[in-house]
Each structure stands twice: as C-alpha cells, then as structure tokens.
Write a protein that holds these residues in place. Structure first.
Motif: not given
Length: 229
Positions: A3-8, A60-64
């Motif tokens: 779920q975390k991977i899908a959200a990112e 909600a990172h969306f950024n390395p």
C-alpha cells in the motif's frame, strides 16, 4: 508495504502529471497561458491534494530527497528507502510517458519541452552549473527542513500538506528560471527519459544536489529543539 508503494507511485505520478503537465501544455498557451506562477502553483497543489489523499498511508514523500532525508532524520526505517524511491521513479516515468503521448498530438512538439532540469544552454535563463547546484541544494534543504518540522510531534495537526504544498510553490517561483526547478530526482528522471540525451547527461546534478540538500535539511531539522514555555 504494498500500500505504501502504491501510494508513493500515485503521488509522484500526480505531482509529475500535474506540475509538468501544466508546464508543457498550459504555461505558454497563446493568449491565456498560466506562466511561471501557474506552474509553481500547480506543483504545490499536486503535493497538497495527494498528501491529504494518501499521506496517512505512506507519509506522502513523492520525492527521493524527502525519503532519504526522513531516513537520515530517523523518521523511517532504512529498509523502506529503496522501495519508496523505485515507486517514485516509476510513477514519474509513467506520468511523463502519458504527457508525451498527449503533447505529441500538437504540431511542432519537441521532446526537449519535457525537461524538468537543465543548466547552461538548457537552463531557461542560461544560468551556470554553479547557479543550478546552489538553487537546487538550497531549495531542497528548505523543503526537507519544513517537511520535518511540520510533521514533528507538537506541530499543528492537519496543516502539514498545506505548508509543504506552499513551500514547493515558493521554491518553483524562485528557481524555475534557473533550472526549471527539480528538487526531486524522481521527477527529473521521469521527464529526462523523454527529453533527449542532453538532459540525461545533466541528470546527475538533479540527483546530487537535492539529495545533499535534503540530507543537510534533515540534520538541521532534527537538531532543532522546541522548549515549552
């Protein structure tokens, strides 16, 4: 973790599609383009909206740069870093591919319009390598610092997405003329894959500067202590 991977993936897709899409499709539209200010706001809104949508799942990172910064700041386990980054790069790449498909329907479309990064001749204002390094490092420093501070225990609950979205908007307002603004290696990678060899050759800077700025921002944010009155 799935779920975390899908959200990112979805969050980074939306950031790239909304932000880069506004730059490619709407910024210079004859007579009624949204310009730099509109593009900056689009990036901020994309992060704000998706942070409320999936922030409770993945953070909600969306950024390395944010992911690495939060790991350095002790906010996430090291085993989660690589899966997050892979999901972010994948989301940005799929979004860039869809934007390329849409934009290719316009006469005169050029792949170079997809660049979300550039210095020297590829910079909108033809700024130097040093200028690009400084603006990307400083911008990401404050992005990660603010993310860390507004999500720390004791911060006003529910307002973090607004603060982060407005921070990203401000960063873009300052740095679009210099580099087209990255402060996000995933977004830079996704769009560079469709922008041509020149942009791929400059991609190293848009990993190095944001990661360095994010790490230092996390260290400083972690060192800040708020004393109760």
């Amino acid at each position: 973790m799935q779920q975390k991977i899908a959200a990112e993936f979805l969050g980074t897709f939306w950031l790239t599609f909304g932000g880069c899409g506004s730059a490619i499709l709407s910024a210079a539209f004859p007579g009624m383009g949204i310009g730099f200010a509109g593009v900056a706001l689009a990036f901020g809104l994309s992060v704000l909206t998706m942070s409320y949508a999936v922030g409770s799942i993945s953070g909600a990172h969306f950024n390395p740069a944010i992911t690495v910064g939060l790991w350095v700041g002790g906010r996430m386990p090291g085993l989660d870093v690589l899966p997050y980054i892979i999901a972010q790069v994948a989301g940005a790449t799929v979004a860039a591919a869809i934007l390329a498909l849409i934009a290719s329907g316009r006469p005169g479309f050029e792949l170079g319009e997809f660049a979300a990064n550039g210095y020297g001749a590829l910079s909108p204002g033809q700024y130097s390598l040093l200028a690009a390094l400084v603006v990307e490092t400083v911008g990401t420093f404050f992005l990660v610092f603010i993310v860390m501070r507004v999500t720390t225990p004791g911060a006003a609950p529910g307002f973090a997405p607004i603060a982060v979205g407005l921070t990203l908007t401000l960063i873009h307002l300052v740095s679009i003329p210099v580099t087209n603004t990255s402060v996000n290696p995933a977004r830079s990678t996704g769009t560079a894959l469709f922008a041509g060899t020149d942009y791929l050759m400059q991609l190293w800077l848009f990993w190095l500067a944001p990661l360095a700025g994010g790490i230092v921002g996390a260290w400083v944010a972690r060192g800040v202590r708020v004393t109760a009155k």
